[in-house]
Design an enzyme around this catalytic site. Sequence first.
Site, PDB file in Angstrom:
ATOM      1  N   LYS A  86       0.113   6.994  -9.291  1.00 17.93           N
ATOM      2  CA  LYS A  86       0.706   6.400  -8.080  1.00 17.93           C
ATOM      3  C   LYS A  86       1.481   5.115  -8.439  1.00 17.93           C
ATOM      4  O   LYS A  86       2.588   4.883  -7.966  1.00 17.93           O
ATOM      5  CB  LYS A  86      -0.415   6.112  -7.077  1.00 17.93           C
ATOM      6  CG  LYS A  86       0.007   5.383  -5.841  1.00 17.93           C
ATOM      7  CD  LYS A  86       0.883   6.218  -4.947  1.00 17.93           C
ATOM      8  CE  LYS A  86       1.481   5.361  -3.862  1.00 17.93           C
ATOM      9  NZ  LYS A  86       2.539   6.032  -3.127  1.00 17.93           N
ATOM     10  N   TYR A  92      16.908   7.241  -4.893  1.00 16.81           N
ATOM     11  CA  TYR A  92      16.792   5.784  -5.088  1.00 16.81           C
ATOM     12  C   TYR A  92      17.934   5.205  -5.926  1.00 16.81           C
ATOM     13  O   TYR A  92      18.027   3.995  -6.081  1.00 16.81           O
ATOM     14  CB  TYR A  92      15.476   5.357  -5.771  1.00 16.81           C
ATOM     15  CG  TYR A  92      14.239   5.613  -4.978  1.00 16.81           C
ATOM     16  CD1 TYR A  92      14.041   4.992  -3.752  1.00 16.81           C
ATOM     17  CD2 TYR A  92      13.247   6.461  -5.450  1.00 16.81           C
ATOM     18  CE1 TYR A  92      12.891   5.212  -3.019  1.00 16.81           C
ATOM     19  CE2 TYR A  92      12.099   6.694  -4.722  1.00 16.81           C
ATOM     20  CZ  TYR A  92      11.922   6.065  -3.507  1.00 16.81           C
ATOM     21  OH  TYR A  92      10.802   6.287  -2.790  1.00 16.81           O
ATOM     22  N   CYS A 119       4.631  -0.848   0.083  1.00 18.12           N
ATOM     23  CA  CYS A 119       4.134  -0.283  -1.180  1.00 18.12           C
ATOM     24  C   CYS A 119       4.807  -0.835  -2.434  1.00 18.12           C
ATOM     25  O   CYS A 119       4.139  -1.381  -3.296  1.00 18.12           O
ATOM     26  CB  CYS A 119       4.298   1.229  -1.166  1.00 18.12           C
ATOM     27  SG  CYS A 119       3.161   2.007  -0.028  1.00 18.12           S
ATOM     28  N   LYS A 146      13.364  -0.271   6.156  1.00 18.73           N
ATOM     29  CA  LYS A 146      14.351   0.801   5.967  1.00 18.73           C
ATOM     30  C   LYS A 146      14.517   1.544   7.285  1.00 18.73           C
ATOM     31  O   LYS A 146      13.812   1.259   8.253  1.00 18.73           O
ATOM     32  CB  LYS A 146      13.969   1.737   4.826  1.00 18.73           C
ATOM     33  CG  LYS A 146      12.747   2.583   5.082  1.00 18.73           C
ATOM     34  CD  LYS A 146      12.619   3.591   3.949  1.00 18.73           C
ATOM     35  CE  LYS A 146      11.387   4.444   4.138  1.00 18.73           C
ATOM     36  NZ  LYS A 146      11.171   5.409   3.097  1.00 18.73           N
TER      37      LYS A 146
HETATM   38  N1  LIG Z   1       2.737   2.978   4.065  1.00 21.54           N
HETATM   39  C1  LIG Z   1       3.123   3.833   3.132  1.00 21.54           C
HETATM   40  O1  LIG Z   1       4.258   4.312   3.122  1.00 21.54           O
HETATM   41  C2  LIG Z   1       2.153   4.285   2.057  1.00 21.54           C
HETATM   42  C3  LIG Z   1       2.513   5.377   1.246  1.00 21.54           C
HETATM   43  C4  LIG Z   1       1.622   5.790   0.259  1.00 21.54           C
HETATM   44  C5  LIG Z   1       0.415   5.113   0.064  1.00 21.54           C
HETATM   45  N2  LIG Z   1       0.117   4.021   0.852  1.00 21.54           N
HETATM   46  C6  LIG Z   1      -1.179   3.364   0.620  1.00 21.54           C
HETATM   47  O2  LIG Z   1      -2.066   3.837   1.642  1.00 21.54           O
HETATM   48  C7  LIG Z   1      -2.938   2.781   2.053  1.00 21.54           C
HETATM   49  C8  LIG Z   1      -2.785   2.548   3.543  1.00 21.54           C
HETATM   50  O3  LIG Z   1      -1.470   2.075   3.794  1.00 21.54           O
HETATM   51  P1  LIG Z   1      -0.910   1.897   5.285  1.00 21.54           P
HETATM   52  O4  LIG Z   1       0.493   1.462   5.152  1.00 21.54           O
HETATM   53  O5  LIG Z   1      -1.253   3.103   6.082  1.00 21.54           O
HETATM   54  O6  LIG Z   1      -1.833   0.670   5.764  1.00 21.54           O
HETATM   55  P2  LIG Z   1      -1.890  -0.031   7.198  1.00 21.54           P
HETATM   56  O7  LIG Z   1      -2.153  -1.459   6.938  1.00 21.54           O
HETATM   57  O8  LIG Z   1      -0.727   0.403   8.022  1.00 21.54           O
HETATM   58  O9  LIG Z   1      -3.184   0.614   7.878  1.00 21.54           O
HETATM   59  C9  LIG Z   1      -4.480   0.417   7.433  1.00 21.54           C
HETATM   60  C10 LIG Z   1      -5.425   0.700   8.588  1.00 21.54           C
HETATM   61  O10 LIG Z   1      -6.788   0.599   8.114  1.00 21.54           O
HETATM   62  C11 LIG Z   1      -7.552   0.030   9.146  1.00 21.54           C
HETATM   63  N3  LIG Z   1      -8.828  -0.466   8.641  1.00 21.54           N
HETATM   64  C12 LIG Z   1      -9.072  -1.606   7.953  1.00 21.54           C
HETATM   65  N4  LIG Z   1     -10.407  -1.717   7.717  1.00 21.54           N
HETATM   66  C13 LIG Z   1     -10.993  -0.612   8.256  1.00 21.54           C
HETATM   67  C14 LIG Z   1     -12.322  -0.150   8.352  1.00 21.54           C
HETATM   68  N5  LIG Z   1     -13.340  -0.843   7.831  1.00 21.54           N
HETATM   69  N6  LIG Z   1     -12.560   1.018   8.978  1.00 21.54           N
HETATM   70  C15 LIG Z   1     -11.548   1.731   9.524  1.00 21.54           C
HETATM   71  N7  LIG Z   1     -10.262   1.335   9.477  1.00 21.54           N
HETATM   72  C16 LIG Z   1      -9.994   0.177   8.848  1.00 21.54           C
HETATM   73  C17 LIG Z   1      -6.637  -1.047   9.713  1.00 21.54           C
HETATM   74  O11 LIG Z   1      -7.077  -1.481  10.989  1.00 21.54           O
HETATM   75  C18 LIG Z   1      -5.298  -0.306   9.744  1.00 21.54           C
HETATM   76  O12 LIG Z   1      -5.122   0.370  10.965  1.00 21.54           O
HETATM   77  C19 LIG Z   1      -2.580   1.576   1.177  1.00 21.54           C
HETATM   78  O13 LIG Z   1      -3.411   1.566   0.064  1.00 21.54           O
HETATM   79  C20 LIG Z   1      -1.139   1.849   0.779  1.00 21.54           C
HETATM   80  O14 LIG Z   1      -0.808   1.214  -0.434  1.00 21.54           O
HETATM   81  C21 LIG Z   1       0.949   3.626   1.844  1.00 21.54           C
END
Ligand SMILES: NC(=O)c1ccc[n+]([C@@H]2O[C@H](COP(=O)([O-])OP(=O)(O)OC[C@H]3O[C@@H](n4cnc5c(N)ncnc54)[C@H](O)[C@@H]3O)[C@@H](O)[C@H]2O)c1
Length: 432
Positions: free
Chosen positions: A205, A252, A263, A319
Site C-alpha cells: 500500500k 497520474y 492518503c 480533487k
Molecule cells: N480516503 C481514501 O481515499 C483512502 C483510500 C485507501 C485507504 N485509506 C485508508 O483507510 C483508512 C480510513 O480512511 P478514511 O479516509 O476512510 O478515514 P476517515 O477519517 O474519513 O474515517 C474514519 C472513521 O473512523 C471512525 N472511527 C474512529 N475511531 C473509531 C472507533 N473506535 N470505532 C468506530 N469508528 C471509529 C471515525 O469516526 C471516522 O468516521 C485510513 O487508514 C486511510 O489511510 C483511505
Amino acid sequence: MRVSIFGLGYVGAVTSGCLWKRGFEVTGVDVQQAKIDNLNHGRPLIVEPGLDPLLSEGAASGRLRATSDVDEAVANSEISLVCVGTPSQVNGALNINFVRTVVQSIAAAVRRKDRRHSLVLRSTMLPGSTRQMVNDYLQPLIDDGILDVCFYPEFLREGTAVADFENPSLVVVGTADGQTLPEAVRDLIVGEPAVTSWETAELIKYGCNAFHALKIGFANEIGRMSRRFGIDGREVMDLLCRDEVLNISRYYMKPGNPFGGSCLPKDVRALVYSARMAGESLPIMENILDSNEVHFQSLVQLVESVRLRDVAILGVSFKANTDDLRESAMVKLAQLLVQNGYRLRIYDPNLDPVKLLGSNKKAADDWMPNLSELLMPDLPAVLGSEGTVVISQKCAPIEVLMDHLTPGHTVIDVNSWPELKQTRANVIGLCW
Ligand SMILES: NC(=O)c1ccc[n+]([C@@H]2O[C@H](COP(=O)([O-])OP(=O)(O)OC[C@H]3O[C@@H](n4cnc5c(N)ncnc54)[C@H](O)[C@@H]3O)[C@@H](O)[C@H]2O)c1
C-alpha cells in the site's frame, strides 16, 4: 454473509454501500452519532459519485444499518472490517491508536461471542502493525481457533471509489501464513487476490501511494520545466506516456494540481519517518513532499504575478467529485491569500460546510475556519466582473464561464481544461 464495518469515513462508507449491494448484510460502526444517524436514515455520509443511492436503498432494505454497539455488531456478523483513520502525527509518524482501540474492542466482543470470526484490517498501516495487533490483543483468540486475521489494503480513489471497489486496480491480502485465505474472507474480496504475508500486504500500500505521489511530482516538475522553456507540459507528458513499454501507465502522469488528500501526503510522510527510525536512507522518498511544496509555491507565485487583489477559486477540495478537504492544495492557497489581504471567493458545488463530518470537518475547522463566509453558491457572483480565477476542477458549467468570464479576468488553469481558452478571459496554464 454478515459483515460489520468499523469506521464510516470515506473507506467505510463506500465499503458499506458496495458490500450491501453485493448481497451482504452490513452493520456499520462508528463513534460519531451523526454518521450512525445518517446511515440509518439513508442519508449521505460523504460526497462520492454513485454512493448515495446505495446507502439510501441499503437503509430502506433493512440490511444496511449502523450502531455504536461493538458487541452487537460483532455478534451479528461473521467478519469485521476495520476502516478507521490512521492519521499523521506532527512529526510524520503514523498514528494507529484508532485501530488499536477498535481491535481491542472487537477482540473482547469475539471472546464474548465465542464463535468463529474473521478480522480484516483495511486501514493503511506500516509493515509490522498487524503483527503488533496480533501479539498485543489477538493471539489467544487465534490459538483458540475462533479468530483469523487478514490485512487487506484498500486502493480506492476518492471521486471514483464505487467504480474502483467494483473493479479494483490491485487486490492483495495478507494472511497469517502468507498463503491461505480464510474461506469466509474469500467471499468478501472482489477480484482475484494475491495472497501474501501481512507485512508484504502492508508495504504494498505504501509502495503504491509513494509511487503515485512520485508520478504526480515528476509530471509537475516536467510541467514546470516545460513552461519555463515555453513548451506545453501536457504535450511532453502525453508523449512520454505513449511509451507504454518503458514508461508504464499514464495514470497520474499529468502536470497539474499539487497532490493532497487523506492518503498520499500522510503515507509518504509515514514511510519516510519509519525509514529514518530504521536508519534507512530513502533520498527519493524524502524529497517527494518537498517537490510537491515547491510546486505549490509556484502556483502561489503565479497567482501573485497576476497582480489582481480579487481572487476566485473554483474547486477547493483536493480533487474533483469529492468534498474531501484534507491536505488540499486549494485550501492552503485560499488561507494564504486571505492572510495576504486578497479578497477571496470560493465556488465548489460538492461542498456543504454544514454536512462536513469527522476528520474532514476537522480539516475545514483547522485550515479554513472561514469556509462558510468564503464559499458562495452563485457562480456569477463568485466570478464578479474581473479578477484572478484559479480553476482546479471542472466543477462549473462551461457555458456559465463562457458567459461570465471577461477580458478583465485572468484564469489560472491548474489541471488543464482546454475549453477555458474559448472564454474571453486571459488564460494561463500552470504548466503549459
Ligand atoms: N480516503 C481514501 O481515499 C483512502 C483510500 C485507501 C485507504 N485509506 C485508508 O483507510 C483508512 C480510513 O480512511 P478514511 O479516509 O476512510 O478515514 P476517515 O477519517 O474519513 O474515517 C474514519 C472513521 O473512523 C471512525 N472511527 C474512529 N475511531 C473509531 C472507533 N473506535 N470505532 C468506530 N469508528 C471509529 C471515525 O469516526 C471516522 O468516521 C485510513 O487508514 C486511510 O489511510 C483511505
